[in-house]
Design an enzyme around this catalytic site. Structure first.
Site, mmCIF file in Angstrom:
data_model
loop_
_atom_site.group_PDB
_atom_site.id
_atom_site.type_symbol
_atom_site.label_atom_id
_atom_site.label_comp_id
_atom_site.label_asym_id
_atom_site.label_seq_id
_atom_site.Cartn_x
_atom_site.Cartn_y
_atom_site.Cartn_z
ATOM 1 N N GLU A 143 0.807 -1.226 0.000
ATOM 2 C CA GLU A 143 0.000 0.000 0.000
ATOM 3 C C GLU A 143 0.842 1.280 0.000
ATOM 4 O O GLU A 143 0.745 2.115 0.896
ATOM 5 C CB GLU A 143 -0.949 0.014 1.197
ATOM 6 C CG GLU A 143 -1.923 -1.127 1.218
ATOM 7 C CD GLU A 143 -2.953 -1.040 2.340
ATOM 8 O OE1 GLU A 143 -3.964 -1.772 2.265
ATOM 9 O OE2 GLU A 143 -2.758 -0.237 3.280
ATOM 10 N N GLU B 231 -5.061 -8.660 0.910
ATOM 11 C CA GLU B 231 -5.757 -8.331 2.161
ATOM 12 C C GLU B 231 -7.237 -8.140 1.862
ATOM 13 O O GLU B 231 -7.613 -7.522 0.862
ATOM 14 C CB GLU B 231 -5.242 -7.035 2.801
ATOM 15 C CG GLU B 231 -3.865 -7.103 3.404
ATOM 16 C CD GLU B 231 -3.446 -5.756 4.003
ATOM 17 O OE1 GLU B 231 -4.337 -4.974 4.430
ATOM 18 O OE2 GLU B 231 -2.228 -5.495 4.042
#
Length: 460
Positions: A166, A364
């Site tokens: 991320e 995720e």
């Protein structure tokens, strides 16, 4: 009867990170990172004053925890290496860290759990932040050295690496909002941080390929589909700009080897372009990823800009669009996030159609819930049916994307056990295992039993 069967060899597992699980922040020769420093100077910013030294203590409990992974049939696990633990001064290797990570990797393999190792998960070493972190191009070279060191030490057994998790988050939270250290709100600096991060990823990939190791290297991006309020031209434009800033700014250079022309033009128009040097374009072009990890939690819904613009911090992404509340939305009331399972299907089709159908996996997906003890039965098991339903519905949409040709090879949840989550500490719990941070005991939740059966059947 199973209705949703996943491809043979599908990866089922969970994700975590070093800073959020290891603990032992002041042990084993580890150097200080930005979270250690920030907690020292502003502990009141952290939920219930719980800092990074008080995490789930994976550093001391990894053997039992990996056994717990096997107990629920996990066949893969993604975590990160702590840069400041491995190279406390940025140059010299910490042998205690090498021993720890070797033991973790070996224990995973012994239990038939495939390791996916990530290099950077929001945890800049503090000595590098003191020279402005990702704003400083020297740190790109420092990261490449760290990556090469990790590949050399662990690449004989680790066959799937990722450079960043991320990367938009440190940009958005640390340089566009006052939510992560260094708490800067300046889009020009944010763009520089994003650009240098992308250069660092490409340089690390180049180092990996030069070493001729027989594995793969990718990147993990949180892709948040941007849905416009309507088909009105202004709403569509707002959604396009949101997508450029928060998705394509890393997705395009990572997978396609170049930045979107529209993004470059937009940044140029507002005098936000970063400084570039000869060779940058070739570096990015020649070092695209082998695979993609995708973190998906919620959609982004936007509309044209209708609220007054706040110029106190100069231009920001929110100058170009407003958030929009979809009337039909369902919410996770604990986390304040919309639940929209179809988003994972839309991501799957986007990757198939616009990104060369690159191999990818859900890195995720999870549901954070506060005060989960409310749902505990007499046997101390949390009856988290809400989390089971969340996973089931996302898996159904993911399965549809795979059936329609998207090249997805795995599904990882966030996370294996409750862990520390930055400023929120342990406010929202995500794990298959409940962690009592007072005594570090673990208790399997109902969702863990459910997941064990899903993996055993390779489907629903």
């Amino acid at each position: 009867m199973q209705k949703y069967v996943f491809p043979e060899g599908f990866l089922w597992g969970a994700a975590a990170s070093a800073t959020q699980t290891e603990g032992a922040a002041n042990e084993g020769g580890k150097g200080k990172n930005i979270w250690d420093h920030w907690y020292e100077i502003e502990p009141d910013r952290f939920y219930q004053d719980v800092g990074p030294s008080e995490t789930s203590d994976f550093y001391h409990h990894y053997k039992e925890d990996i056994k717990r992974m096997k107990d629920i049939n996990m066949n893969s696990f993604r975590t990160s290496i702590s840069w400041s633990r491995l190279l406390p001064d940025g140059v010299n290797i910490n042998q205690e860290a090498v021993d720890f990570y070797n033991q973790v990797i070996d224990e995973l393999l012994k239990n038939d759990v495939t390791p996916i190792i990530n290099l950077y998960h929001f945890d800049m070493p503090f000595h590098l932040q003191e020279i402005e972190g990702w704003e400083n191009r020297e740190v790109v070279e420092s990261f490449a050295y760290y990556a090469k060191t990790a590949f050399h030490l662990f690449g004989d057994r680790v066959k799937r690496w990722t450079t960043f998790n991320e990367p938009i988050v440190p940009v958005e939270m640390g340089y566009l909002n006052d939510f992560h250290y260094p708490c800067v709100v300046d889009m020009k600096r944010a763009v520089t941080v994003a650009y240098h991060t992308m250069l660092a990823s490409a340089m690390a990939i180049g180092e990996y390929r030069n070493m001729n190791q027989d594995g793969e290297i990718g990147i993990i991006l949180n892709l948040t589909p941007s849905y416009p309020r309507s088909q009105d031209e202004a709403d569509l434009k707002a959604a396009e700009i949101a997508d450029l800033f928060f998705n394509r700014s890393f997705l395009d250079p990572s997978v396609l080897g170049e930045y979107p022309v529209e993004l470059i033009q937009l940044l140029k128009e507002h005098d936000l372009l970063p400084q570039t040097f000869d060779g940058d374009h070739a570096l990015i072009k020649e070092n695209i990823v082998d695979f993609l990890g995708v973190n998906y939690y919620q959609p982004r819904r936007v509309k044209k800009k209708e609220t007054p613009v706040d110029d106190s911090h100069g231009i920001l992404p929110t100058h170009f669009f407003d958030s929009y509340i979809w009337p039909e939305r369902r919410m996770n009331p604990h986390r304040g996030w919309e639940i929209y399972e179809k988003g994972v299907y839309d991501i799957a089709i986007n990757i198939r159609d616009n990104y060369n159908n690159i191999p990818w996996y859900v890195a995720e997906n999870g549901m954070g819930v506060s005060d989960e003890e409310r749902f505990m039965d007499d046997s101390n098991m949390i009856q988290d049916d809400y989390r089971i339903e969340f996973y089931q519905e996302h898996l159904k949409w993911l399965h549809k994307g795979i059936e329609e040709g998207s090249n997805c090879f795995g599904y990882h949840v966030w996370t294996f056990m409750d862990n520390w989550s930055w400023l929120n500490a342990y406010k929202n719990r995500y794990g298959f295992y409940r962690v009592d941070i007072n005594n570090q005991k673990r208790y399997l939740k109902k969702s863990g039993y459910w997941f064990k059966e899903v993996v055993e059947r390779n489907g629903l």
